[in-house]
Design a protein around this motif. Structure first.
Motif, PDB file in Angstrom:
ATOM      1  N   ARG A  84      22.640  -5.491 -47.411  1.00 12.59           N
ATOM      2  CA  ARG A  84      23.313  -6.676 -47.943  1.00 12.59           C
ATOM      3  C   ARG A  84      23.565  -7.699 -46.842  1.00 12.59           C
ATOM      4  NH1 ARG A  84      26.425  -2.751 -50.860  1.00 12.59           N
ATOM      5  NH2 ARG A  84      28.151  -3.050 -49.391  1.00 12.59           N
ATOM      6  N   LEU A  85      23.923  -7.201 -45.678  1.00  9.35           N
ATOM      7  CA  LEU A  85      24.151  -8.101 -44.550  1.00  9.35           C
ATOM      8  C   LEU A  85      22.859  -8.784 -44.123  1.00  9.35           C
ATOM      9  CD1 LEU A  85      26.250  -9.136 -42.540  1.00  9.35           C
ATOM     10  CD2 LEU A  85      25.712  -7.188 -41.069  1.00  9.35           C
ATOM     11  N   ARG A  86      21.733  -8.078 -44.210  1.00  7.99           N
ATOM     12  CA  ARG A  86      20.444  -8.689 -43.874  1.00  7.99           C
ATOM     13  C   ARG A  86      20.141  -9.859 -44.803  1.00  7.99           C
ATOM     14  NH1 ARG A  86      15.227  -5.026 -44.599  1.00  7.99           N
ATOM     15  NH2 ARG A  86      15.925  -4.067 -42.661  1.00  7.99           N
ATOM     16  N   LYS A  87      20.376  -9.685 -46.103  1.00  9.31           N
ATOM     17  CA  LYS A  87      20.124 -10.772 -47.043  1.00  9.31           C
ATOM     18  C   LYS A  87      21.014 -11.964 -46.753  1.00  9.31           C
ATOM     19  CE  LYS A  87      18.585  -7.791 -50.854  1.00  9.31           C
ATOM     20  NZ  LYS A  87      18.844  -7.357 -52.260  1.00  9.31           N
ATOM     21  N   ALA A  88      22.275 -11.697 -46.447  1.00 16.32           N
ATOM     22  CA  ALA A  88      23.190 -12.796 -46.139  1.00 16.32           C
ATOM     23  C   ALA A  88      22.760 -13.535 -44.877  1.00 16.32           C
ATOM     24  CB  ALA A  88      24.611 -12.259 -45.983  1.00 16.32           C
ATOM     25  N   ARG A  89      22.330 -12.794 -43.880  1.00 16.30           N
ATOM     26  CA  ARG A  89      21.882 -13.441 -42.640  1.00 16.30           C
ATOM     27  C   ARG A  89      20.611 -14.257 -42.861  1.00 16.30           C
ATOM     28  NH1 ARG A  89      22.873  -7.988 -39.022  1.00 16.30           N
ATOM     29  NH2 ARG A  89      24.986  -8.494 -38.256  1.00 16.30           N
ATOM     30  N   GLN A  90      19.680 -13.722 -43.645  1.00 11.80           N
ATOM     31  CA  GLN A  90      18.469 -14.480 -43.936  1.00 11.80           C
ATOM     32  C   GLN A  90      18.786 -15.768 -44.675  1.00 11.80           C
ATOM     33  OE1 GLN A  90      15.973 -11.735 -46.061  1.00 11.80           O
ATOM     34  NE2 GLN A  90      15.279 -10.680 -44.214  1.00 11.80           N
ATOM     35  N   LYS A  91      19.701 -15.689 -45.617  1.00  9.36           N
ATOM     36  CA  LYS A  91      20.089 -16.887 -46.362  1.00  9.36           C
ATOM     37  C   LYS A  91      20.736 -17.907 -45.439  1.00  9.36           C
ATOM     38  CE  LYS A  91      20.465 -18.817 -50.470  1.00  9.36           C
ATOM     39  NZ  LYS A  91      19.290 -19.104 -51.318  1.00  9.36           N
ATOM     40  N   MET A  92      21.567 -17.445 -44.553  1.00 11.46           N
ATOM     41  CA  MET A  92      22.253 -18.365 -43.641  1.00 11.46           C
ATOM     42  C   MET A  92      21.292 -18.964 -42.627  1.00 11.46           C
ATOM     43  SD  MET A  92      25.634 -17.604 -41.336  1.00 11.46           S
ATOM     44  CE  MET A  92      26.406 -18.903 -40.376  1.00 11.46           C
ATOM     45  N   SER A  93      20.327 -18.168 -42.139  1.00  8.70           N
ATOM     46  CA  SER A  93      19.367 -18.685 -41.160  1.00  8.70           C
ATOM     47  C   SER A  93      18.443 -19.715 -41.770  1.00  8.70           C
ATOM     48  CB  SER A  93      18.555 -17.535 -40.570  1.00  8.70           C
ATOM     49  OG  SER A  93      17.744 -16.933 -41.562  1.00  8.70           O
ATOM     50  N   GLU A  94      18.219 -19.638 -43.093  1.00  9.14           N
ATOM     51  CA  GLU A  94      17.407 -20.663 -43.735  1.00  9.14           C
ATOM     52  C   GLU A  94      18.124 -21.997 -43.817  1.00  9.14           C
ATOM     53  OE1 GLU A  94      16.405 -19.117 -47.506  1.00  9.14           O
ATOM     54  OE2 GLU A  94      15.054 -17.553 -46.731  1.00  9.14           O
ATOM     55  N   LEU A  95      19.460 -21.940 -43.883  1.00  9.50           N
ATOM     56  CA  LEU A  95      20.230 -23.175 -44.015  1.00  9.50           C
ATOM     57  C   LEU A  95      20.629 -23.757 -42.666  1.00  9.50           C
ATOM     58  CD1 LEU A  95      22.561 -22.100 -46.970  1.00  9.50           C
ATOM     59  CD2 LEU A  95      20.463 -23.434 -47.089  1.00  9.50           C
ATOM     60  N   PHE A  96      21.066 -22.906 -41.740  1.00 10.43           N
ATOM     61  CA  PHE A  96      21.602 -23.383 -40.470  1.00 10.43           C
ATOM     62  C   PHE A  96      21.076 -22.513 -39.330  1.00 10.43           C
ATOM     63  CE2 PHE A  96      24.845 -24.021 -43.763  1.00 10.43           C
ATOM     64  CZ  PHE A  96      24.923 -25.405 -43.757  1.00 10.43           C
ATOM     65  N   ARG A 381      20.079 -29.440 -50.789  1.00  2.16           N
ATOM     66  CA  ARG A 381      21.008 -28.313 -50.702  1.00  2.16           C
ATOM     67  C   ARG A 381      22.456 -28.729 -50.930  1.00  2.16           C
ATOM     68  NH1 ARG A 381      17.852 -27.427 -45.861  1.00  2.16           N
ATOM     69  NH2 ARG A 381      16.161 -25.958 -46.254  1.00  2.16           N
ATOM     70  N   ARG A 382      22.746 -29.983 -50.736  1.00  5.37           N
ATOM     71  CA  ARG A 382      24.117 -30.453 -50.932  1.00  5.37           C
ATOM     72  C   ARG A 382      24.455 -30.713 -52.390  1.00  5.37           C
ATOM     73  NH1 ARG A 382      24.871 -35.682 -47.653  1.00  5.37           N
ATOM     74  NH2 ARG A 382      26.962 -35.451 -48.542  1.00  5.37           N
ATOM     75  N   VAL A 383      23.460 -30.820 -53.250  1.00  3.95           N
ATOM     76  CA  VAL A 383      23.684 -31.225 -54.629  1.00  3.95           C
ATOM     77  C   VAL A 383      24.117 -30.025 -55.463  1.00  3.95           C
ATOM     78  CG1 VAL A 383      22.625 -32.260 -56.679  1.00  3.95           C
ATOM     79  CG2 VAL A 383      21.981 -33.060 -54.398  1.00  3.95           C
ATOM     80  N   ASP A 384      25.136 -30.248 -56.274  1.00  8.88           N
ATOM     81  CA  ASP A 384      25.566 -29.254 -57.256  1.00  8.88           C
ATOM     82  C   ASP A 384      24.917 -29.629 -58.586  1.00  8.88           C
ATOM     83  OD1 ASP A 384      26.761 -27.328 -58.737  1.00  8.88           O
ATOM     84  OD2 ASP A 384      28.796 -28.148 -58.601  1.00  8.88           O
ATOM     85  N   PHE A 385      23.824 -28.950 -58.944  1.00 10.16           N
ATOM     86  CA  PHE A 385      23.061 -29.310 -60.124  1.00 10.16           C
ATOM     87  C   PHE A 385      23.717 -28.848 -61.423  1.00 10.16           C
ATOM     88  CE2 PHE A 385      19.814 -29.305 -56.774  1.00 10.16           C
ATOM     89  CZ  PHE A 385      19.251 -30.555 -56.986  1.00 10.16           C
ATOM     90  N   SER A 386      24.816 -28.126 -61.319  1.00 14.41           N
ATOM     91  CA  SER A 386      25.520 -27.765 -62.550  1.00 14.41           C
ATOM     92  C   SER A 386      26.184 -28.977 -63.194  1.00 14.41           C
ATOM     93  CB  SER A 386      26.562 -26.684 -62.255  1.00 14.41           C
ATOM     94  OG  SER A 386      27.530 -27.164 -61.322  1.00 14.41           O
ATOM     95  N   LYS A 387      26.423 -30.016 -62.394  1.00 13.59           N
ATOM     96  CA  LYS A 387      26.980 -31.251 -62.925  1.00 13.59           C
ATOM     97  C   LYS A 387      25.845 -32.185 -63.333  1.00 13.59           C
ATOM     98  CE  LYS A 387      30.929 -30.903 -59.776  1.00 13.59           C
ATOM     99  NZ  LYS A 387      31.697 -31.582 -58.703  1.00 13.59           N
ATOM    100  N   GLU A 388      26.076 -32.928 -64.387  1.00 10.69           N
ATOM    101  CA  GLU A 388      25.038 -33.831 -64.870  1.00 10.69           C
ATOM    102  C   GLU A 388      24.769 -34.969 -63.894  1.00 10.69           C
ATOM    103  OE1 GLU A 388      26.003 -35.211 -68.719  1.00 10.69           O
ATOM    104  OE2 GLU A 388      25.856 -33.223 -69.678  1.00 10.69           O
TER     105      GLU A 388
END
Length: 731
Positions: A84-96, A381-388
């Motif tokens: 689980r920590l590996r997935k979190a790190r991969q997600k974070m490394s893709e962003l920052f 990545r900054r956009v919240d697409f749940s809002k119209e």
């Protein structure tokens, strides 16, 4: 009595010692049991008390059982947490970008997880990602040490050396931490040296001695390279080299060492101020950078900037200064582009870095597409697409519009070409509108604009649009897109037609199927006609080129023969003149009678000899009899090649490329029309049949009947095209 008392006393003391020892063991085992129970509280709820009889065996069995249960459960849960920590790190490394500490923890966990796996490439890929974020000597050192574990594989030693070379190139100039990388490199080479050295008392062979000398040379080179760089604790390295080298230290190495020591003394105050200062040390680093800029060594300026940004990665001004220096001084494309990308990833909230990247002055138009893609990815990545609707979404759409205007105005005017011919930015925009915003109308408008930019003739562009409609649109627009693709595609119309027919099989009615079949057959027939015309044109051009080449060769041969004839004539005349002069001189010296006048027969003979002299370039051989002129002309007439007659020829096309013995097949097909003079199938340079050819008849009347015969007897080949040369073809 005294002895008995003494023995009883000794037994009493011994008993007391045994009881005390038993109590200590009992307390120790009790503590272990309580610790095990606390660690396995979820699994073991029942508290057990040790029995008075046989308590040691009972405790041992219970401890072994609970310990094994805890180890297995703890190991499995630990692996799950690491995954689980590996997935979190991969997600974070893709962003920052990640810091040095996070990367080191991640790498150590991955190394621990992959110890049982023979494949080490995953960890190598992770190291390659880690060294790109920031300049980290500890990560490079960990990378090199991990690679040593794979030196037993084929090419492992060379791979370790390559990683060490990259490490010393990247961080070897680091004033305080670069020495550890150099020392690790030397230790590795010394370990290789110990395997190359022969055992004591044995004389090495020639090959062993060469390997030994090569390895010694590598270690000498490492010492010399390190001593030429200003690093902390240089004196210890120099003393180690003096002790290690049997031949002493050369004057050149001493001179370089002194220069590096002087440079080290200049940099020492700045290094001491960095050690004494507290983070983020921005002022001290700026002073250090100003000093290195005055010194003018680009490598040292770059390493100082990298050290500064490793501790001040969120300072946009520092990134702007660094990128400006790289743009103006180094001008290395890969380095400049990667630094701009890192700056945008570290400081995506500021436009200054992005504007600096656009004004960097790249030499290729595609580089600007990559910069815009990085910026648009950040905004997405900054956009919240749940809002119209939101401010970030409007900002993203505005950035897409600005990117298109920038690529159209600035990039095309500067480079004379579009940096995005496939409209990748517009495709991304259309997919975001369809997938996240559920706005297919905007996506269709974008794809209409993409097709108007010269992409309508490519099948892959239409299929991309069709897949978008298939995923987020409706069958009606899918059918429209495929019908337009069939009409517009020119590179692979067969593939688009097949996709349309497959779609109608799944979604369409019988009427839709009939319309699709009719449209695809009409389009493919037209395409085949165009291809046949193009093939005929190509064949005519090839034939004209062949005729021109024959004329050129014929002209060259005629010129060559004429030059040879003229040269032989001049040689014969020159020799005849020399003989006449010789006879004149002889007659004058001998005072003979006047010259005798020759008759007509002698004159004819002389002319004949001159002719033969001119032909051969010398006097005719004895007994030579010239052929009559008529025979020569007849022979020339026989050697003349037969000319082609296009008036009695027909052009055959749209034949199968795999047709075997095309000349025999064409003769069988057209021999019923009349006598055939010759058949000329066309082959490529590799000897493959090109699907067309020519049939030449004896007369024009027979030639006129051939299209009807070829149409009636197509030989099983669909759409065989037969046309009289110079007239419109019939199929």
């Amino acid at each position: 009595m005294r002895e008995w008392r003494r023995g009883r006393w000794s037994r009493t003391e011994k008993k007391k010692e045994e009881e005390e020892k038993e109590r200590r063991e009992k307390r120790a085992w009790g503590k272990k049991i309580q610790t095990t129970k606390r660690m396995n509280r979820r699994r073991t709820r029942k508290k057990t008390k040790p029995r008075s009889n046989g308590w040691r065996s009972s405790c041992q069995s219970m401890l072994s059982t609970t310990t094994a249960t805890w180890i297995s459960s703890n190991y499995s849960s630990r692996r799950e947490k690491l995954f689980r920590l590996r997935k979190a790190r991969q997600k974070m490394s893709e962003l920052f970008p990640l810091t040095e500490e996070i990367w080191l923890d991640w790498l150590k966990d991955e190394i621990r997880l992959t110890e049982e796996e023979p494949n080490r490439e995953k960890v190598y890929e992770l190291f390659e990602r880690a060294v790109k974020d920031y300049l980290c000597p500890d990560i490079w050192l960990e990378y090199a040490q991990y690679s040593i574990g794979g030196m037993g594989s084929p090419g492992g030693i060379d791979k370790v050396r390559a990683i060490f070379e990259r490490a010393v190139t990247a961080v070897g100039l680091h004033m305080t931490k670069g020495q550890t990388v150099w020392e690790a490199y030397r230790e590795f080479e010394n370990a290789i040296l110990s395997t190359v050295q022969p055992p004591p008392g044995r004389i090495p062979s020639r090959e062993e001695q060469e390997l030994l000398n090569t390895q010694l040379g590598r270690i000498h080179t490492l010492f010399r390279r390190q001593l030429a760089i200003p690093l902390m604790d240089m004196e210890a390295t120099y003393a180690e080299y003096e002790e290690w080298s049997d031949s002493g230290v050369s004057e050149n190495v001493i001179s370089q060492y002194k220069k590096a020591s002087q440079q080290m003394e200049k940099c020492r105050p700045f290094e001491e101020s960095l050690l004494a200062a507290e983070p983020p040390k921005l002022a001290e680093y700026q002073t250090y950078i100003d000093f290195e800029l005055k010194e003018g060594d680009p490598a040292r300026v770059q390493i100082t900037y990298e050290r500064t940004l490793a501790e001040n990665c969120l300072v946009p001004d520092m990134w702007a200064k660094y990128t400006t220096y790289l743009d103006r001084q180094l001008k290395v494309k890969d380095l400049v582009l990667s630094t701009h990308e890192r700056a945008v990833r570290n400081c995506p909230w500021t436009m200054d870095v992005f504007e600096k990247a656009l004004n960097a002055g790249f030499i290729q138009a595609t580089d600007y597409v990559e910069i815009w893609q990085a910026y648009l990815d950040y905004l997405r990545r900054r956009v919240d697409f749940s809002k119209e609707s939101s401010k970030e979404l409007e900002e993203l759409r505005g950035a897409f519009s600005r990117s298109l205007d920038y690529m159209k105005q600035d990039v095309e005017e500067r480079f004379g070409e579009s940096g995005d011919p496939s409209c990748i930015i517009m495709q991304i925009w259309a997919r975001i509108e369809a997938h996240h915003c559920k706005n297919m109308q905007k996506a269709r408008e974008l794809w209409d604009s993409i097709m108007t930019k010269g992409n309508a003739k490519y099948a892959n562009m239409w299929l991309e649009y069709y897949n978008l409609e298939r995923s987020y649109g409706d069958p009606l627009h899918c059918r429209k897109a495929l019908h337009r693709a069939v009409q517009c595609t020119s590179d692979y119309p067969e593939h688009v037609s097949e996709v349309l027919l497959t779609f109608e099989r799944v979604e369409g009615s019988l009427e839709d199927w009939d319309v699709a079949v009719q449209k695809t057959e009409t389009r493919l027939n037209r395409i085949n006609e165009q291809r046949a015309k193009a093939a005929e044109k190509e064949a005519n051009l090839a034939r004209q080129e062949e005729e021109r080449a024959d004329q050129r060769r014929k002209g060259k041969s005629e010129k060559k023969a004429q030059k040879k004839f003229q040269k032989g004539t001049r040689t014969g005349e020159k020799r005849k003149a020399e003989q006449d002069d010789y006879h004149d001189e002889w007659n004058d010296d001998a005072d003979q009678a006047p010259k005798r006048h020759r008759g007509n027969g002698d004159q004819a003979k002389e002319e004949y000899m001159e002719t033969e002299t001119g032909l051969f370039g010398r006097n005719a051989p004895p007994g030579f009899k010239p052929p009559p002129p008529g025979a020569k002309r007849a022979q020339q007439g026989d050697d003349k090649p037969e000319l082609r007659n296009d008036n009695s020829s027909v052009f055959i096309s749209n034949l199968a490329y795999t047709l075997e013995e095309p000349e025999a097949k064409l003769r069988t097909l057209f021999e019923t029309c009349g006598p055939i003079k010759q058949i000329r199938p066309v082959f490529s340079n590799k000897g493959n049949f090109k699907g067309y050819g020519y049939v030449q008849f004896e007369s024009y009347s027979v030639c006129r009947r051939s299209p009807e015969a070829g149409q009636a007897r197509g030989g099983g080949q669909a759409h065989v095209c037969v046309a009289v040369c110079g007239q419109k073809q019939k199929s």
